[in-house]
Design an enzyme around this catalytic site. Sequence first.
Site, PDB file in Angstrom:
ATOM      1  N   LYS A 101       0.810  -1.227   0.000  1.00 26.51           N
ATOM      2  CA  LYS A 101       0.000   0.000   0.000  1.00 26.51           C
ATOM      3  C   LYS A 101       0.844   1.278   0.000  1.00 26.51           C
ATOM      4  O   LYS A 101       0.433   2.286  -0.541  1.00 26.51           O
ATOM      5  CB  LYS A 101      -0.966   0.011   1.184  1.00 26.51           C
ATOM      6  CG  LYS A 101      -2.182  -0.875   0.964  1.00 26.51           C
ATOM      7  CD  LYS A 101      -3.257  -0.605   1.993  1.00 26.51           C
ATOM      8  CE  LYS A 101      -4.495  -1.435   1.729  1.00 26.51           C
ATOM      9  NZ  LYS A 101      -4.295  -2.877   2.090  1.00 26.51           N
ATOM     10  N   GLU A 123     -10.327   7.336   4.050  1.00 24.24           N
ATOM     11  CA  GLU A 123     -11.040   6.479   4.983  1.00 24.24           C
ATOM     12  C   GLU A 123     -10.190   5.234   5.186  1.00 24.24           C
ATOM     13  O   GLU A 123      -9.298   4.940   4.393  1.00 24.24           O
ATOM     14  CB  GLU A 123     -12.403   6.068   4.416  1.00 24.24           C
ATOM     15  CG  GLU A 123     -12.353   4.971   3.359  1.00 24.24           C
ATOM     16  CD  GLU A 123     -11.698   5.412   2.062  1.00 24.24           C
ATOM     17  OE1 GLU A 123     -11.732   6.619   1.748  1.00 24.24           O
ATOM     18  OE2 GLU A 123     -11.121   4.556   1.369  1.00 24.24           O
ATOM     19  N   SER A 388       1.613  -9.726  -0.985  1.00 23.26           N
ATOM     20  CA  SER A 388       1.293  -8.302  -0.857  1.00 23.26           C
ATOM     21  C   SER A 388       1.673  -7.701   0.494  1.00 23.26           C
ATOM     22  O   SER A 388       1.924  -6.499   0.581  1.00 23.26           O
ATOM     23  CB  SER A 388      -0.191  -8.068  -1.130  1.00 23.26           C
ATOM     24  OG  SER A 388      -0.999  -8.914  -0.330  1.00 23.26           O
TER      25      SER A 388
END
Length: 405
Positions: A101, A123, A388
């Site tokens: 991310k 958010e 990931s």
Amino acid sequence: MIYNGIDFDTYFKNYPTEDGYFGKYGGVYVSDELKAAMQEITDAYFTICKSRKFIAELRRIRHEFQGRPTPISHLDRLSESIGNVQLYVKREDLNHSGAHKLNHCMGEALLAKYMGKKKVIAETGAGQHGVALATAAAHFGLECDIYMGSVDIKKQAPNVARMKILGARVVEVTEGLQTLKEAVDAAFAAYANEYKDAIYCIGSVLGPHPFPMMVRDFQQVVGIEARDQFTSMTGELPDAIVACVGGGSNAAGFFSGFLNDPVDIYGIEPLGRGTKLGDHAASLKYGEEGIMHGFNSIMLKDEKGEPAPVYSVASGLDYPSSGPEHAFLRDIGRVKYDVIDDEEAIDAFFRLSRMEGIIPAIESSHAVAYGIKLAKEMGKGSVLINLSGRGDKDMDYVLENFGLR
Ligand SMILES: *Cc1c(COP(=O)(O)O)cnc(C)c1O
């Protein structure tokens, strides 16, 4: 390579189109005011992010701050336990802050800085996106407001602590079910008031154009590195690649390196507890076309046509839709989307931990489980899996709910 009439030599020039479409999916379905804000970000993206200065700065940050390139590891013992197929993982768990991310959060926050914005807004559900964005904001000296439902704030205490330590403001959302959907609505509302000074940073390849394109482009570093590394390690391309799909950002970046190659590509959605609506979050497998959160894609709907409740053991995967590019790649058949359930993911979580000394995120465990399945079916060849993120955040939860295996 031409695949089903789509020319993948020029794919990134043509997809998305200027108005943000991948085939019929994508677009900008927001109020006129927000449309103007999206246009401002789109214009800034094309002038700033394509400039030599921005690219050079982001490249330096990737290396010096994020620790890129992340390596590819060959899974010796796991491969041997299965047979003749060689399994490899691209180690996004070793990217700073423990997952992929940060790749798009650093890009989005650097863009905010170049645009002269003072604040980033987002958010978060499980808190992973909030932590990555808070990390980027701290690095660039930007204010950071993270909207989060009260229920999630209670459930995700370590991530809330992380965000606060990094200097972010965690804004509690007390409406409705007090989870991700309400947090998205509150963050969008705040952004509509503050867009002159702030930029909204979406956490995946979702939302109105330009976000699905921009987030994919910032994640492309994963696919480009992986292709280079794999070919220099082995002298050839992998036969198959696998990534998990929530919103679809790690998959979109990883796949982008191989779309124009003769490589089978698999995107893995969470089947949760089973095929009943509400028990899974496999939108590409069981959903239908619809508009939500500002874009057109494939989504899971309830009987009223609203986004359906979803579930997965992996909180990063439980979203009732997927990015528009995945809906497009599904329709043309370039990527095959399949599912892994909770039990299979937890088995893979322990198997990778025990056999390789790598504790994967439960999200990533879905891709690992599918890679193992695929290896058994293939009998020979190679499979490259995108790992990931790391599983430190999941350890207590797994032990409490599934026990030691
Ligand atoms: C958030 C998250 C995902 C899911 O997001 P995508 O946008 O689908 O990539 C997957 N893995 C990890 C480790 C995550 O934190």
